[in-house]
Motif scaffolding. Sequence first.
Motif, short mmCIF file in Angstrom:
data_model
loop_
_atom_site.label_atom_id
_atom_site.label_comp_id
_atom_site.label_asym_id
_atom_site.label_seq_id
_atom_site.Cartn_x
_atom_site.Cartn_y
_atom_site.Cartn_z
N ASN A 1 0.84 -1.20 0.00
CA ASN A 1 0.00 0.00 0.00
C ASN A 1 0.87 1.25 0.00
OD1 ASN A 1 -2.64 -1.10 0.05
ND2 ASN A 1 -2.47 -1.53 2.24
N ASP B 1 -7.64 -1.78 4.45
CA ASP B 1 -6.66 -1.62 3.36
C ASP B 1 -5.85 -2.87 3.11
OD1 ASP B 1 -4.99 -1.72 5.54
OD2 ASP B 1 -3.92 0.16 5.10
N SER C 1 -6.43 4.63 2.04
CA SER C 1 -5.06 4.98 2.41
C SER C 1 -4.96 6.46 2.78
CB SER C 1 -4.10 4.68 1.25
OG SER C 1 -4.02 3.29 1.02
#
Length: 227
Positions: free
Chosen positions: A63, A176, A120
């Motif tokens: 991520n 996430d 995010s």
Amino acid sequence: MKINHVTIQTCALEETYLFYTDTFGLLDLNKQQDRFSLQIGSSILEFVQTMDNSRPFYHFAFNIPANRFRQAKEWLQKRVILHLEEGTDEVFFKNFDAYSYYFTDPSGNIVELISRQSASPVVEEPFGIAQILNIGEINVTTPRLMEMGERLIDWGVRPRLDEELGEGLNFMGEGDSYLLLGRPGRIWFSSDKQAEVHPVTITVDGSKRIEVTAEGEVLLTSVGTIG
């Protein structure tokens, strides 16, 4: 769900070590003769030398911040060759509100950097290795897909948005980070590689360990809380 620690195998330990520490600049936590560990933001990724003649490979994603997709791509293109899919080296996943690109590391792993616009954070700093946030995806490949999916659900790792388990690729988790539960033989996006069963151990949410054996059996155990 948070992915804390992932352990995978490699047939190219030294090449992969140099790639991630020298080319990428990731922090090595504990280099040993047969393994090494990398700090991936709040996660740890560990590579272990395979003891047979297999050539294991996996799909995993890192991520990155929601507002650093373009800068991260420029940074990445100086270090790797990005995969092409239908003539483009980036993709927008509408269902996830996320942008991604992919490359292959020296172990043959299909690596993704993904910028999740809704999940995010936004950062002020320019993109660098410190802006890789965590491990956002790791594959769990098994021929016993439905059985393992039901066991994960009973264990508290549910499909994204509580979707029904299917015969395709199932995103298990929320937030996430996801386990990608699927069968061997499917083609990984942005590549011509078919998913294969290889040993992997994953710790999530600080206390849940998922282990996939070489035969595709999935073992679920509780461990001491991490962090």
